[in-house]
Design a protein around this motif. Structure first.
Motif, PDB file in Angstrom:
ATOM      1  N   HIS A 277       0.718  -1.139  -0.105  1.00 19.58           N
ATOM      2  CA  HIS A 277      -0.083   0.081  -0.025  1.00 19.58           C
ATOM      3  C   HIS A 277       0.933   1.236  -0.164  1.00 19.58           C
ATOM      4  N   ALA A 278       0.633   2.155  -0.983  1.00 23.45           N
ATOM      5  CA  ALA A 278       1.290   3.263  -0.793  1.00 23.45           C
ATOM      6  C   ALA A 278       0.500   4.492  -0.184  1.00 23.45           C
ATOM      7  N   ASN A 279       1.195   5.217   0.498  1.00 23.54           N
ATOM      8  CA  ASN A 279       0.717   6.306   1.276  1.00 23.54           C
ATOM      9  C   ASN A 279       0.304   7.649   0.529  1.00 23.54           C
ATOM     10  N   MET A 280      -0.328   8.525   0.909  1.00 16.70           N
ATOM     11  CA  MET A 280      -0.931   9.642   0.628  1.00 16.70           C
ATOM     12  C   MET A 280      -0.230  10.853   0.393  1.00 16.70           C
ATOM     13  N   LEU A 281      -0.624  11.701  -0.447  1.00 19.76           N
ATOM     14  CA  LEU A 281      -0.022  13.301  -0.524  1.00 19.76           C
ATOM     15  C   LEU A 281      -0.696  14.213  -0.023  1.00 19.76           C
ATOM     16  N   THR A 282      -0.025  15.174   0.730  1.00 21.14           N
ATOM     17  CA  THR A 282      -0.496  16.475   1.177  1.00 21.14           C
ATOM     18  C   THR A 282      -0.105  17.439   0.305  1.00 21.14           C
ATOM     19  N   LEU A 283      -0.589  18.696   0.466  1.00 24.20           N
ATOM     20  CA  LEU A 283      -0.311  19.810  -0.361  1.00 24.20           C
ATOM     21  C   LEU A 283      -0.083  21.063   0.923  1.00 24.20           C
ATOM     22  N   ASN A 284       1.056  21.420   1.153  1.00 17.29           N
ATOM     23  CA  ASN A 284       1.267  22.554   2.253  1.00 17.29           C
ATOM     24  C   ASN A 284       0.811  22.045   3.151  1.00 17.29           C
ATOM     25  N   PHE A 302       2.582  20.847 -14.474  1.00 15.28           N
ATOM     26  CA  PHE A 302       3.401  20.869 -15.604  1.00 15.28           C
ATOM     27  C   PHE A 302       3.275  22.222 -16.244  1.00 15.28           C
ATOM     28  N   SER A 303       2.295  22.689 -16.218  1.00 18.06           N
ATOM     29  CA  SER A 303       2.191  24.218 -16.928  1.00 18.06           C
ATOM     30  C   SER A 303       2.504  25.400 -16.139  1.00 18.06           C
ATOM     31  N   GLY A 304       2.205  25.145 -14.757  1.00 17.46           N
ATOM     32  CA  GLY A 304       2.462  26.523 -13.824  1.00 17.46           C
ATOM     33  C   GLY A 304       1.201  27.236 -13.589  1.00 17.46           C
ATOM     34  N   LEU A 309       1.513  26.998  -6.635  1.00 19.58           N
ATOM     35  CA  LEU A 309       3.125  27.057  -6.946  1.00 19.58           C
ATOM     36  C   LEU A 309       3.678  28.085  -7.298  1.00 19.58           C
ATOM     37  N   SER A 310       4.896  28.352  -7.338  1.00 22.71           N
ATOM     38  CA  SER A 310       5.371  29.623  -8.030  1.00 22.71           C
ATOM     39  C   SER A 310       5.748  29.573  -9.397  1.00 22.71           C
ATOM     40  N   ALA A 337       9.697  22.447  -1.316  1.00 23.45           N
ATOM     41  CA  ALA A 337      10.183  21.325  -1.370  1.00 23.45           C
ATOM     42  C   ALA A 337      10.511  20.657  -3.033  1.00 23.45           C
ATOM     43  N   LEU A 338       9.716  21.380  -3.788  1.00 25.82           N
ATOM     44  CA  LEU A 338       9.894  20.848  -5.145  1.00 25.82           C
ATOM     45  C   LEU A 338      11.095  21.753  -5.934  1.00 25.82           C
ATOM     46  N   GLU A 339      11.336  22.889  -5.369  1.00 22.34           N
ATOM     47  CA  GLU A 339      12.220  23.651  -5.971  1.00 22.34           C
ATOM     48  C   GLU A 339      13.793  22.938  -5.596  1.00 22.34           C
TER      49      GLU A 339
END
Length: 494
Positions: A277-284, A302-304, A309-310, A337-339
């Protein structure tokens, strides 16, 4: 000798709650089933993380030399709201809202799902069956379960008798729930349903007059239960007992618990040896949810074109970011985190590209064979991608030392280093080098930077140092560093 013969792989089994040595049912071959999307909307990032986690599993098993049959379904009917037990079919709901035929909705969002997974460079599964294509198989399983005494019909619908099943088997063994506790918590709902007990779940539902998607059965014109679909499709293509079943953590109960019960009731055998089982994603730091607006779709990433996100992030960078956390841990999406992950990705790719042309010596200061095994050790430990990535960065550090003349390597070790880096970066993690030729987006970026370098060179020739410095400084601000050398100006992505 196949790699799997010299590597010991351990998988965390959600059923036993511990890591177990992986031993396939048939030597050299693996059967794996993963619950696919319900195609009524654009695939979201949480779904993507699950499917990319199992793409990693698929890739590594193939890398080890196993012949893998990977089955991932498309749910195009029967998945009602409220965990598939009540409410409206989301495909029918979307068809009504968008004034489309249900199968137009299915096609539209199946195409979206496939396009997104292709952009992430995920391998397609070996077989991708649909629920609507396996109605006959599902009816036969219901007939088997009734014949074994573990199901009953009421008003044209058929329900699985959980209490009867639990007298001979263990319902709740995957999720760790006790049936007695479930009964206590849901007793007040018993009078609101035609089921004998609230814990019973639908195998076949009689269709209401307004329900468009329906099929004839011995009990009524209706549609299969959501849980039943995966039992039918997994056992048809992988057998009554197969190696690996995967999905998101949110599917462990009730979906996967019900799958086990159905399979054991129908086929009298434990269906799966390793549950993953793969766990979940959160956002901020908060749960992703469309209702609160704390949500981002892959194409928006992908498009911004989003309010979260900036900037835009390439699919392979987002994938690299996700693999920097273990698939069983919660991962938080954030701009910072993405940067940071993007910078790390660029450092790793720069190091890999630097391998070509490195000087060799009669001795090596870096034990490549030992490092190579550490990469396998990471993946053999329940597909531990963050530890693998840490080992790849260790190699990058050694490559930079070689470039600067602070380390030595033999020709044979350099070749092994390059092969191992290639195998784990591209074959196992499935990353793409977005600075390589043939990538249209990268070609556009390269062309743009080349034009700016040409304009800067012209400004410098005309002694317009204000313009030349501005081009250099503003490119630096967005992470593109210009390097002036005797052979001209080059650039790197920071």
């Amino acid at each position: 000798m196949k790699l799997y013969e010299e590597q010991e792989l351990f998988i965390y089994n959600s059923l036993s709650k511990k890591k177990e040595k992986f031993t396939p049912i048939h030597e050299g071959a693996v059967g794996m089933y993963v619950c696919g999307p319900t195609v009524y909307s654009n695939v979201h990032m949480g779904n993507c993380r699950t499917f990319l986690s199992f793409d990693l599993v698929f890739r590594y098993l193939k890398h080890l030399g196993y012949k893998v049959r990977y089955v991932r379904n498309i749910t195009d009917a029967g998945h009602l709201e409220n965990d598939g037990e009540s409410g409206e079919d989301p495909i029918l709901k979307k068809a009504r809202i968008e004034q489309l035929e249900p199968m137009e909705v299915v096609q539209k969002y199946s195409v979206d799902f496939h396009n997104v997974m292709a952009r992430f460079n995920a391998h397609p599964p070996s077989i991708e069956p649909t629920a609507t294509g396996h109605i006959i198989e599902q009816i036969r399983i219901v007939e088997n379960i009734i014949a074994e005494g573990y199901a009953y019909e009421i008003n044209g619908s058929v329900y699985f008798d959980v209490m009867k099943f639990n007298t001979d088997h263990q319902y709740g063994k995957l999720s760790g729930r006790q049936l007695e506790d479930m009964i206590t918590n849901t007793r007040e709902l018993a009078s609101q349903s035609e089921k004998k007990n609230p814990q019973d779940f639908a195998l076949w539902k009689k269709a209401e007059p307004q329900h468009i998607m329906r099929w004839p059965s011995p009990w009524s014109d209706g549609f299969p239960g959501w849980h039943l679909e995966c039992t039918a499709m997994s056992t048809k293509y992988l057998g009554n007992n197969f190696d690996i079943h995967g999905g998101g953590m949110d599917l462990k109960f009730p979906h996967h618990e019900c799958e086990i019960a159905q399979a054991e009731a129908s086929n009298k055998i434990n269906p799966v040896n390793y549950w993953m089982h793969a766990n979940m994603l959160t956002l901020n730091g908060k749960k992703m949810a469309k209702s609160t607006g704390n949500n981002i779709l892959p194409n928006e990433l992908f498009s911004g074109e989003n309010d979260v996100l900036s900037k835009a992030f390439a699919p392979t960078v987002a994938k690299f970011f996700m693999f920097q956390a273990h698939y069983r841990s919660i991962l938080d999406f954030s701009n910072d985190a993405l940067e940071a992950s993007e910078k790390g990705y660029n450092r790793l790719m720069d190091a890999y590209r630097s391998l070509e042309g490195l000087p060799t010596s009669n001795s090596s200061s870096f034990n490549v064979s030992e490092w190579r095994q550490s990469c396998y050790d990471a993946m053999n430990d329940d597909f531990n991608s963050p530890i693998l990535i840490a080992q790849l960065f260790e190699a990058a550090k050694q490559i930079n030392a070689l470039k600067e003349g602070n380390a030595t390597i033999t020709e044979a070790d350099l070749k092994l280093l390059e092969e191992t880096m290639h195998d784990f970066i591209f074959d196992v993690l499935g990353l793409l080098d977005i600075a390589s030729e043939g990538n249209s987006e990268t070609n556009k970026l390269s062309g743009t930077i080349d034009l700016l370098i040409e304009l800067r060179n012209k400004a410098r020739a005309e002694k317009d140092f204000g313009t030349s410095d501005r081009i250099r400084d503003e490119l630096q601000e967005i992470g593109i560093q210009l390097k002036d050398g005797k052979d001209g100006t080059t650039y790197s992505l920071n």
